[in-house]
Design an enzyme around this catalytic site. Structure first.
Site, mmCIF file in Angstrom:
data_model
loop_
_atom_site.group_PDB
_atom_site.id
_atom_site.type_symbol
_atom_site.label_atom_id
_atom_site.label_comp_id
_atom_site.label_asym_id
_atom_site.label_seq_id
_atom_site.Cartn_x
_atom_site.Cartn_y
_atom_site.Cartn_z
ATOM 1 N N ALA A 172 0.819 -1.207 0.000
ATOM 2 C CA ALA A 172 0.000 0.000 0.000
ATOM 3 C C ALA A 172 0.859 1.265 0.000
ATOM 4 C CB ALA A 172 -0.939 -0.013 1.195
ATOM 5 N N HIS A 173 0.172 2.401 -0.049
ATOM 6 C CA HIS A 173 0.896 3.677 -0.185
ATOM 7 C C HIS A 173 1.779 3.983 1.025
ATOM 8 C CE1 HIS A 173 -3.026 5.865 1.331
ATOM 9 N NE2 HIS A 173 -2.543 5.028 2.216
#
Length: 327
Positions: free
Chosen positions: A223-224
């Protein structure tokens, strides 16, 4: 084209017992290797397969030198598994045609992207504006590299991987969701391998970072703003939520899940299927899905849990033997 044993030990070292001129036509597992093939033995549980093996040569460790010699030709190496890994590299270099360089006719590369002349952008790949692809890196096929994302040197990205999709960011607003634009990018270091259909999201503000030497299996979600430290390895179907930091030389087993905003220190090894709900600040091996603990403690808990049904029956039997009490 075959390689003889002499050429193999000249290239990789090791202690050869047998004729240098023996031709090797392929690599195969110990149990199924036939004449003309080379295999290896690194797992002590498979020693019984050594004597009956029909392989032309077996790679073994020093402890199995005499047993292997009694069977036939062998190469003795300090680490047979590592020797086998390097043999696969040698085999590919000598047996498989050299990969091309440049950009396949079906790939789409933005004019503002930078692709090193020695890199290969394979069929149906997309490299967006401002992206950078380093020397010797291979995008196999159908790989997408998003805007402003960078990939270092000598990386291999397998089919379907997506580097730099938007991270999952939305703000609640009166019962609806307002998109948070993902303004960061993805930075991937040198000598990184990324498996098929793995997704690495761009950062919300800063960048998502994959450091040198990291190995990612298939179907992984990063994920980011996650950071993965140097030489860590993650097996298939694992997922790491946003803003988590994984240290250097860590391993994460298949289908493990790690919560967001966690810190995993260097040299942590997480077993397959584990659910990590917080930071891990001590190096070691961890496993289990309820709840995460050091392996030694978790194994004791698991052993106790398996005994609960019999303990319950014993407790009921004891209760039946007690005198009845007036309510």
């Amino acid at each position: 084209m075959a390689l003889d044993l002499g050429a193999i030990v000249d290239a990789l070292g090791g202690e050869l017992h047998g004729e240098r001129s023996v031709a090797i036509e392929g690599l195969a597992p110990l149990a199924s290797a036939g004449t003309g093939q080379i295999t290896f033995l690194s797992n002590s549980k498979l020693v019984a397969q050594l004597a009956p093996s029909q392989a032309a040569c077996v790679i073994v460790g020093p402890a199995l030198r005499e047993q292997a010699q009694a069977r036939g030709a062998c190469i003795v190496a300090d680490d047979p598994y590592l020797y086998y890994a390097r043999l696969t590299q040698l085999w590919k270099r000598t047996q498989v045609p050299a990969r091309p360089t440049g950009v396949h006719a079906s790939a789409v590369v933005d004019p503002e992207a930078e692709v090193h002349p020695s890199a290969w952008i394979g069929p149906l790949c997309v490299v967006e504006r401002g992206a950078r692809i380093g020397a010797g890196t291979v995008l196999t096929s159908r790989v997408t590299v998003g805007e402003r994302c960078s990939i270092g040197e000598r990386c291999t990205i397998q089919p379907g991987a997506v580097i730099g999709a938007d991270g999952f960011g939305f703000a609640p607003n009166a019962g609806r969701w307002e998109k948070i634009e993902q303004l960061g990018a993805v930075r991937i270091g040198n000598d990184v391998d990324i498996g098929a259909n793995t997704c690495i999201d761009r950062g919300a503000l800063g960048d998502t970072v994959i450091e040198d030497g990291v190995k990612l299996d298939n179907l992984i979600q990063i994920a980011h703003n996650v950071r993965i430290g140097r030489h860590s390895a993650i097996a298939g179907s694992a997922a790491i939520a946003g803003s988590t930091t994984v240290g250097e030389h860590c391993t994460i087993g298949g289908a493990a899940k790690i919560t967001g905003h966690a810190t995993i220190v260097d040299h942590v090894h997480i077993g397959g299927g584990a659910s990590v709900t917080g930071s891990i600040r001590k190096a070691g091996a961890y496993g289990g899905v309820y709840p995460l603990d050091e392996f030694g403690k978790w194994e004791k808990s698991a052993a106790t849990l398996r005994q609960l049904p019999s303990l319950r029956e014993r407790l009921r039997a004891l209760e039946r033997r007690l005198p009845a009490r007036d309510e």
